[in-house]
Design a protein around this motif. Structure first.
Motif, PDB file in Angstrom:
ATOM      1  N   PHE A 223      43.669  54.862  37.622  1.00 54.87           N
ATOM      2  CA  PHE A 223      44.511  54.133  38.572  1.00 54.87           C
ATOM      3  C   PHE A 223      43.724  53.069  39.327  1.00 54.87           C
ATOM      4  O   PHE A 223      44.313  52.119  39.847  1.00 54.87           O
ATOM      5  N   ALA A 224      42.399  53.219  39.382  1.00 52.73           N
ATOM      6  CA  ALA A 224      41.560  52.213  40.057  1.00 52.73           C
ATOM      7  C   ALA A 224      41.106  51.101  39.124  1.00 52.73           C
ATOM      8  O   ALA A 224      40.425  50.168  39.556  1.00 52.73           O
ATOM      9  N   SER A 225      41.508  51.142  37.857  1.00 51.35           N
ATOM     10  CA  SER A 225      41.004  50.203  36.860  1.00 51.35           C
ATOM     11  C   SER A 225      41.773  48.885  36.886  1.00 51.35           C
ATOM     12  O   SER A 225      42.921  48.819  37.343  1.00 51.35           O
ATOM     13  N   PRO A 226      41.168  47.808  36.355  1.00 50.59           N
ATOM     14  CA  PRO A 226      41.876  46.527  36.240  1.00 50.59           C
ATOM     15  C   PRO A 226      43.139  46.628  35.390  1.00 50.59           C
ATOM     16  O   PRO A 226      44.148  45.975  35.696  1.00 50.59           O
ATOM     17  N   HIS A 227      43.101  47.416  34.327  1.00 53.00           N
ATOM     18  CA  HIS A 227      44.286  47.588  33.497  1.00 53.00           C
ATOM     19  C   HIS A 227      45.444  48.153  34.316  1.00 53.00           C
ATOM     20  O   HIS A 227      46.591  47.690  34.200  1.00 53.00           O
ATOM     21  N   ALA A 228      45.173  49.174  35.121  1.00 52.28           N
ATOM     22  CA  ALA A 228      46.235  49.780  35.921  1.00 52.28           C
ATOM     23  C   ALA A 228      46.760  48.809  36.968  1.00 52.28           C
ATOM     24  O   ALA A 228      47.967  48.758  37.222  1.00 52.28           O
ATOM     25  N   ARG A 229      45.865  48.041  37.582  1.00 54.25           N
ATOM     26  CA  ARG A 229      46.322  47.062  38.566  1.00 54.25           C
ATOM     27  C   ARG A 229      47.277  46.059  37.935  1.00 54.25           C
ATOM     28  O   ARG A 229      48.316  45.712  38.501  1.00 54.25           O
ATOM     29  N   GLU A 230      46.929  45.591  36.739  1.00 55.08           N
ATOM     30  CA  GLU A 230      47.812  44.667  36.034  1.00 55.08           C
ATOM     31  C   GLU A 230      49.123  45.350  35.647  1.00 55.08           C
ATOM     32  O   GLU A 230      50.215  44.783  35.815  1.00 55.08           O
ATOM     33  N   GLY A 231      49.024  46.567  35.139  1.00 50.50           N
ATOM     34  CA  GLY A 231      50.227  47.283  34.718  1.00 50.50           C
ATOM     35  C   GLY A 231      51.173  47.562  35.877  1.00 50.50           C
ATOM     36  O   GLY A 231      52.397  47.373  35.760  1.00 50.50           O
ATOM     37  N   MET A 232      50.632  48.007  37.011  1.00 48.33           N
ATOM     38  CA  MET A 232      51.477  48.301  38.169  1.00 48.33           C
ATOM     39  C   MET A 232      52.049  47.028  38.775  1.00 48.33           C
ATOM     40  O   MET A 232      53.214  46.996  39.193  1.00 48.33           O
ATOM     41  N   THR A 233      51.248  45.973  38.824  1.00 51.09           N
ATOM     42  CA  THR A 233      51.752  44.698  39.342  1.00 51.09           C
ATOM     43  C   THR A 233      52.880  44.173  38.468  1.00 51.09           C
ATOM     44  O   THR A 233      53.917  43.712  38.965  1.00 51.09           O
ATOM     45  N   ALA A 234      52.691  44.238  37.161  1.00 49.58           N
ATOM     46  CA  ALA A 234      53.735  43.785  36.238  1.00 49.58           C
ATOM     47  C   ALA A 234      55.010  44.599  36.410  1.00 49.58           C
ATOM     48  O   ALA A 234      56.121  44.053  36.404  1.00 49.58           O
ATOM     49  N   PHE A 235      54.861  45.911  36.580  1.00 45.22           N
ATOM     50  CA  PHE A 235      56.034  46.772  36.769  1.00 45.22           C
ATOM     51  C   PHE A 235      56.782  46.365  38.033  1.00 45.22           C
ATOM     52  O   PHE A 235      58.010  46.214  38.029  1.00 45.22           O
ATOM     53  N   LEU A 236      56.063  46.184  39.136  1.00 45.25           N
ATOM     54  CA  LEU A 236      56.700  45.839  40.401  1.00 45.25           C
ATOM     55  C   LEU A 236      57.304  44.435  40.369  1.00 45.25           C
ATOM     56  O   LEU A 236      58.295  44.164  41.048  1.00 45.25           O
ATOM     57  N   GLU A 237      56.707  43.538  39.570  1.00 41.61           N
ATOM     58  CA  GLU A 237      57.229  42.178  39.443  1.00 41.61           C
ATOM     59  C   GLU A 237      58.261  42.048  38.324  1.00 41.61           C
ATOM     60  O   GLU A 237      58.756  40.949  38.060  1.00 41.61           O
ATOM     61  N   ARG A 238      58.551  43.158  37.670  1.00 42.66           N
ATOM     62  CA  ARG A 238      59.556  43.192  36.590  1.00 42.66           C
ATOM     63  C   ARG A 238      59.234  42.194  35.473  1.00 42.66           C
ATOM     64  O   ARG A 238      60.065  41.386  35.039  1.00 42.66           O
ATOM     65  N   ARG A 239      57.972  42.232  35.027  1.00 40.54           N
ATOM     66  CA  ARG A 239      57.556  41.387  33.899  1.00 40.54           C
ATOM     67  C   ARG A 239      56.707  42.227  32.956  1.00 40.54           C
ATOM     68  O   ARG A 239      56.280  43.327  33.277  1.00 40.54           O
ATOM     69  N   ASP A 240      56.444  41.676  31.758  1.00 42.52           N
ATOM     70  CA  ASP A 240      55.556  42.352  30.819  1.00 42.52           C
ATOM     71  C   ASP A 240      54.113  42.210  31.299  1.00 42.52           C
ATOM     72  O   ASP A 240      53.706  41.132  31.772  1.00 42.52           O
ATOM     73  N   PRO A 241      53.295  43.262  31.158  1.00 46.75           N
ATOM     74  CA  PRO A 241      51.882  43.108  31.461  1.00 46.75           C
ATOM     75  C   PRO A 241      51.192  42.214  30.431  1.00 46.75           C
ATOM     76  O   PRO A 241      51.747  41.934  29.354  1.00 46.75           O
ATOM     77  N   ALA A 242      49.981  41.786  30.750  1.00 46.32           N
ATOM     78  CA  ALA A 242      49.299  40.769  29.940  1.00 46.32           C
ATOM     79  C   ALA A 242      49.034  41.212  28.513  1.00 46.32           C
ATOM     80  O   ALA A 242      48.915  40.379  27.620  1.00 46.32           O
ATOM     81  N   TRP A 243      48.960  42.522  28.261  1.00 41.76           N
ATOM     82  CA  TRP A 243      48.569  42.970  26.928  1.00 41.76           C
ATOM     83  C   TRP A 243      49.740  43.075  25.938  1.00 41.76           C
ATOM     84  O   TRP A 243      49.527  43.349  24.759  1.00 41.76           O
ATOM     85  N   VAL A 244      50.961  42.880  26.382  1.00 45.27           N
ATOM     86  CA  VAL A 244      52.100  43.023  25.477  1.00 45.27           C
ATOM     87  C   VAL A 244      52.066  41.907  24.432  1.00 45.27           C
ATOM     88  O   VAL A 244      51.937  40.722  24.773  1.00 45.27           O
ATOM     89  N   LEU A 245      52.169  42.273  23.173  1.00 46.08           N
ATOM     90  CA  LEU A 245      52.124  41.316  22.068  1.00 46.08           C
ATOM     91  C   LEU A 245      53.519  40.774  21.743  1.00 46.08           C
ATOM     92  O   LEU A 245      54.505  41.468  21.891  1.00 46.08           O
TER      93      LEU A 245
END
Length: 245
Positions: A223-245
């Motif tokens: 939960f403290a990782s950069p991946h989680a920060r991006e994933g949680m931010t994307a979820f709250l902003e209702r967008r796909d996270p950066a890794w989605v192909l």
């Protein structure tokens, strides 16, 4: 302070209702603390034969509250409380269950859901893993099925959740399906229920004692990782996270 868990009683069955529809009954620090306190009271009350855990709104539990997450140790303590409680805990679900909510569901001794319910292990989609909830989930569900649903985050319906062991009962009318279950618990001796539950949960409690500390550490690291920060931010902003192909 608004209560997130309400209580009622019907013929010896304590009804604990997750009542935070504004957060889709997410596992906030407040909800985890209130539910743990309520269960502790049930354990001490000789008038409680069994516990029925249910919810308001169209979601049983949306998983961890990303805006007010519980301490992982507190979540583990709650799950252990349900497993170790010397009284049966029955889940009644008529809505959606996601991520950490499935750990709560799996901790219950009996779980029933209506056809409207859906389920998903969504942790992988925000860059983390279902670490802590594995303490209860892996004791219930088919390992091959878990490999699929843990890794993909796919949505399951109630029939599939029952097929793989996450549910005891999937029914169109969940209250009708639970009526004989609750009647059976009311007819059972408190000592018989306590000792039988002890037999059923002994190995799960061994897993808590053996693995909980490592899984808490893993959860905190993820939960403290950069991946989680991006994933949680994307979820709250209702967008796909950066890794989605």
């Amino acid at each position: 302070m608004t209560e997130t868990v309400t209580r009622d009683r019907a013929r010896g069955v304590e009804i604990l209702t997750l009542d935070s529809p504004g957060t889709r009954n997410a596992l906030s620090a407040a909800l985890v603390g209130e539910l743990d306190d309520a269960l502790a009271d049930c354990g001490e009350d000789p008038g409680v034969r069994a516990v029925l855990l249910t919810h308001t709104g169209n979601t049983f539990c949306a998983g961890a509250d990303l805006r007010d997450p519980p301490d992982p140790q507190a979540l583990v303590a709650l799950l252990r409380r349900i497993v170790a409680l010397r009284k049966p805990v029955v889940a009644r679900v008529t809505g959606h269950v996601r991520a950490g909510g499935l750990g709560l569901l799996a901790a219950c001794d009996i779980a029933a859901a209506s056809a409207a319910a859906t389920f998903a292990f969504t942790e992988v989609r925000i860059g983390v893993a279902p670490a802590v909830i594995s303490l209860t989930v892996t004791a219930r569900a088919d390992p091959r099925a878990l490999a699929r649903y843990y890794l993909t985050g796919e949505r399951l319906d109630a029939a599939e959740a029952a097929r793989i062991g996450l549910l005891t009962i999937a029914a169109d009318d969940v209250d009708q399906a639970l009526a004989p279950v609750l009647d059976g618990l009311r007819r059972s001796a408190p000592q018989g229920l306590a000792e039988t539950k002890g037999l059923l949960t002994a190995r799960v409690l061994e897993a808590f004692d053996r693995d909980a500390a490592d899984l808490i550490a893993l959860s905190a690291r993820l939960f403290a990782s950069p991946h989680a920060r991006e994933g949680m931010t994307a979820f709250l902003e209702r967008r796909d996270p950066a890794w989605v192909l």
